[in-house]
Scaffold this active site. Structure first.
Site, PDB file in Angstrom:
ATOM      1  N   HIS A 257      60.101 -47.572  46.973  1.00  0.00           N
ATOM      2  CA  HIS A 257      60.993 -47.351  45.835  1.00  0.00           C
ATOM      3  C   HIS A 257      60.879 -48.461  44.814  1.00  0.00           C
ATOM      4  O   HIS A 257      61.052 -48.266  43.622  1.00  0.00           O
ATOM      5  CB  HIS A 257      62.431 -47.193  46.318  1.00  0.00           C
TER       6      HIS A 257
ATOM      7  N   GLU B 288      49.976 -20.662  38.606  1.00  0.00           N
ATOM      8  CA  GLU B 288      49.631 -21.853  39.386  1.00  0.00           C
ATOM      9  C   GLU B 288      49.010 -21.488  40.740  1.00  0.00           C
ATOM     10  O   GLU B 288      48.731 -22.354  41.554  1.00  0.00           O
ATOM     11  CB  GLU B 288      50.843 -22.776  39.558  1.00  0.00           C
TER      12      GLU B 288
ATOM     13  N   ASP C 241      49.492 -27.398  40.748  1.00  0.00           N
ATOM     14  CA  ASP C 241      49.329 -26.496  41.888  1.00  0.00           C
ATOM     15  C   ASP C 241      48.072 -25.641  41.775  1.00  0.00           C
ATOM     16  O   ASP C 241      47.447 -25.313  42.781  1.00  0.00           O
ATOM     17  CB  ASP C 241      50.567 -25.599  42.037  1.00  0.00           C
TER      18      ASP C 241
ATOM     19  N   CYS D  51      51.685 -26.959  31.678  1.00  0.00           N
ATOM     20  CA  CYS D  51      52.790 -27.882  31.961  1.00  0.00           C
ATOM     21  C   CYS D  51      52.487 -28.792  33.145  1.00  0.00           C
ATOM     22  O   CYS D  51      53.332 -29.566  33.558  1.00  0.00           O
ATOM     23  CB  CYS D  51      54.091 -27.122  32.181  1.00  0.00           C
TER      24      CYS D  51
HETATM   25  C1  PEP Z   1      52.409 -27.630  38.344  1.00  0.00           C
HETATM   26  O1  PEP Z   1      52.221 -27.178  39.478  1.00  0.00           O
HETATM   27  O2  PEP Z   1      51.476 -27.933  37.574  1.00  0.00           O
HETATM   28  C2  PEP Z   1      53.767 -27.858  37.851  1.00  0.00           C
HETATM   29  C3  PEP Z   1      54.004 -28.177  36.596  1.00  0.00           C
HETATM   30  O3  PEP Z   1      54.782 -27.747  38.736  1.00  0.00           O
HETATM   31  P1  PEP Z   1      55.152 -28.839  39.847  1.00  0.00           P
HETATM   32  O4  PEP Z   1      54.337 -30.079  39.562  1.00  0.00           O
HETATM   33  O5  PEP Z   1      56.604 -29.072  39.696  1.00  0.00           O
HETATM   34  O6  PEP Z   1      54.767 -28.164  41.097  1.00  0.00           O
HETATM   35 MG    MG Z   2      53.863 -26.274  40.540  1.00  0.00          MG
END
Ligand code: PEP
Ligand code: MG
Length: 603
Positions: free
Chosen positions: A204, A456, A480, A527
């Site tokens: 942490h 994803e 993902d 994203c």
């Molecule tokens: C992703 O999988 O790219 C994503 C934005 O979601 P997370 O990182 O929250 O799984």
């Molecule tokens: Mg994801």
């Protein structure tokens, strides 16, 4: 001059003078007591726990409103450890049963709890034993009569002739997150960076150093005996190095690097009010990823065009009672209001894999007692939309809360981890049911809230025609998508060298999704972490991406790349890259192109 190698856990360079924090080893007295003294020892324990509790609460109340979410999360974690009956009740029983003093009972229990943590075959859990030790040390200090969190007095550091710099580099055996907060805010202390003997990349202390932007190197064994109080040192967190008493040439080269980094940051800040457009005038939306409502402020400060991903699962984690509809509504509405009409994409719960609910919270969903918290292959298990469809009340409650928040801002619903068309159909019918329920309850909401899906899972990227018919927008979760395409567990460090966003298979799936979205007139964003990596900004632009959603700290750097790129040259780069079969070849093409853009910007 000498150089010590440790683990760089944050970025940047700090130049300053050593201040050694006194070792926190305490003189722990251990002795038998008489039965008549039991009450007294138990009362000492109770008082010490109360003192530390009050101190952690005061620290938490004092956390600046704009501090990163992690800061509060750490203090909450230490507070939770302090209140765990394994730590606060068990030592009292030991005092009564074994007739030993409070300190002895507490250290016996500490070792027992740490042994349990350290036997877990998971780096994250192993490093949590550090948190337990840090909490217990505070209680021991309180038992020893000191104020719980009292830190050693910092002597005035000698300022060498002609030296303006008197920034401080702390050198400690270990540094608890709470101590770091104390020190960072201490008036008169210009904290440049710190190094410790203990701690690793997932401790942490490391995570907090990253989110506060303090250069830090951990895991430097025996560093306290390798430096003298007042020594000039360089903390190179990029390389995980501590340079002690650097020679003039080394110092000069590091000072140049610090100056160049400060200039680059100042340049970036100037871009805040600028619209992100390519050199040939294509407008690009730069959005922020957030985890908690308070993060919206950082998004606005970075000039985000909206929130492209609100990872709502963080509202549900580390707690025993799940947030009800009203609590969730407040959280979503807070973000929607803060963004003042800019779009806010709220992702439905992505629980599962490495993001799990507490045992008690799971009980409230009716999950059978004893059901494993972590399945054997959790990334492929009951996660995200699969979890929500398995617990309809959980899903409906969240959907109602999100829909209600649409009455105070521009809200969109994003469904994670879709693989099957029937999952989209089920999710949409849940949204319809949630709307009906809100109508019956006379709650306001925007009836046309768009519902989008995350791409994803490779199956989704290969089933796009059916997806685009049902959804209003797509968001590519590259984190993902890479994990599932390349069969690499994104949390497993032993295969992390194979996790490559430039693998041609990954790029094909991204390209296909952007192109299909374009043809169907459906907005598409990325994203995952890739959206914030400037190495691939030009490539993504060349593939036709117009919406990038990333950690707020990356927005200005990506904007700088967008402003330096023309769509025409980006398309040429993308077509070269999409013909290449080897990630190394792709990487070289990207580097050449970035170097060209940099030299154009400089001229
Ligand atoms: C992703 O999988 O790219 C994503 C934005 O979601 P997370 O990182 O929250 O799984
Ligand atoms: Mg994801």
């Amino acid at each position: 001059m000498k150089t010590l190698q440790g683990i760089g856990v944050s970025r940047g360079i700090a130049i300053g003078r050593v201040h050694r924090l006194a070792p926190s080893e305490l003189d722990i007295r251990q002795f038998q007591i008489e039965r008549k003294d039991v009450l007294h020892e138990v009362a000492r324990l109770n008082n010490a726990f109360s003192l530390v509790r009050a101190e952690l609460d005061a620290l938490r109340d004092g956390v600046a409103a704009d501090a990163p979410g992690e800061v509060r999360a750490f203090l909450d974690l230490h507070r939770m450890i302090l209140d765990d009956s394994m730590l606060c009740d068990a030592p009292r029983d030991l005092v009564r049963q074994k007739l030993i003093n409070a300190e002895w009972a507490l250290t016996i229990q500490l070792e027992q709890v740490c042994r349990q943590f350290e036997s877990i075959d998971d780096e994250y859990f192993r490093s949590r034993s550090e948190d337990v030790r840090q909490v217990v040390e505070r209680v021991l200090k309180a038992l020893a009569g000191g104020e719980a969190g009292t830190l050693p007095k910092l002597p005035a550091l000698r300022k060498p002739e002609g030296e303006a710099a008197d920034r401080v580099v702390l050198v400690a055996r270990d540094l608890a997150p709470a101590d770091m907060l104390h020190l960072k805010d201490r008036a008169g202390l210009d904290l440049a960076g710190f190094v410790t003997e203990l701690g690793g990349a997932t401790s942490h202390t490391a995570i907090l150093a990253r989110s506060l932007g303090v250069p830090a190197v951990l895991g430097l064994a025996d560093v306290r005996s390798a430096v003298e109080e007042g020594d000039l040192v360089i903390v190179d967190a990029d390389e995980g190095r501590l340079i002690v008493q650097p020679d003039a040439a080394e110092l000069d080269s590091y000072r140049q690097r610090v100056k160049a980094a400060a200039e680059a940051r100042a340049e970036l800040r100037k871009l805040k009010g600028k619209i992100a457009r390519t050199r040939d005038g294509i407008a690009i939306e730069l959005l922020a990823n957030i985890e908690l409502p308070g993060d919206a402020r950082e998004a606005l400060e970075a000039g985000a065009d909206g929130i492209g991903l609100f990872r709502t699962e963080f509202l549900f984690m580390n707690r025993d009672r799940l947030p009800d509809e009203d609590e969730q509504y407040e959280a979503y509405a807070k973000v929607a209001r803060a963004m003042k009409g800019k779009p806010v994409v709220i992702r439905t719960l992505d629980i599962g894999a490495d993001k799990v609910l507490n045992e008690v919270a799971r009980d409230s969903l009716g999950i059978a007692a004893g059901a494993p918290t972590v399945e054997s292959n959790p990334a492929l298990g009951l996660r995200a939309i699969r979890y929500c469809l398995a617990y309809p009340e959980l899903f409906l409650t969240q959907l109602r809360a999100i829909l209600r928040a649409s009455s105070v801002g521009t809200v969109r619903i994003l469904v994670p981890m879709l693989a099957h068309v029937h999952e989209i159909d089920s999710a949409l019918s849940f949204v319809a049911r949630a709307k009906e329920q809100l109508k019956e309850r006379k709650h306001k909401f925007d009836a046309r809230v768009p519902v989008g899906g995350m791409i994803e899972v490779p199956a989704a990227a290969l089933s796009l025609p059916a997806f685009v018919k049902r959804l209003k927008f797509l968001s590519i979760g590259t984190n993902d998508l890479i994990q599932y395409t390349l069969a690499i567990d994104r949390a497993d460090s032993s295969v992390s060298h194979l996790y490559d966003h430039l693998h041609p298979a990954v790029l094909q799936l991204i390209s296909r999704t952007i192109k299909t979205g374009e043809k169907s007139r459906l907005p598409v964003s990325v994203c995952g972490e890739m959206a914030g990596e400037t190495e691939v900004t030009e490539l993504l632009l060349g593939l036709g991406l117009k919406q990038f959603s990333m950690h707020p700290s990356q927005i200005l750097a990506v904007k700088q790349r967008v402003l330096a790129t023309s769509r025409r040259s980006a398309i040429q780069l993308a077509s070269r890259v999409m013909r290449a079969a080897d990630p190394m070849e792709i990487r070289k093409a990207l580097e050449r192109s970035a170097a060209r853009a940099d030299s154009q910007r400089a001229s």
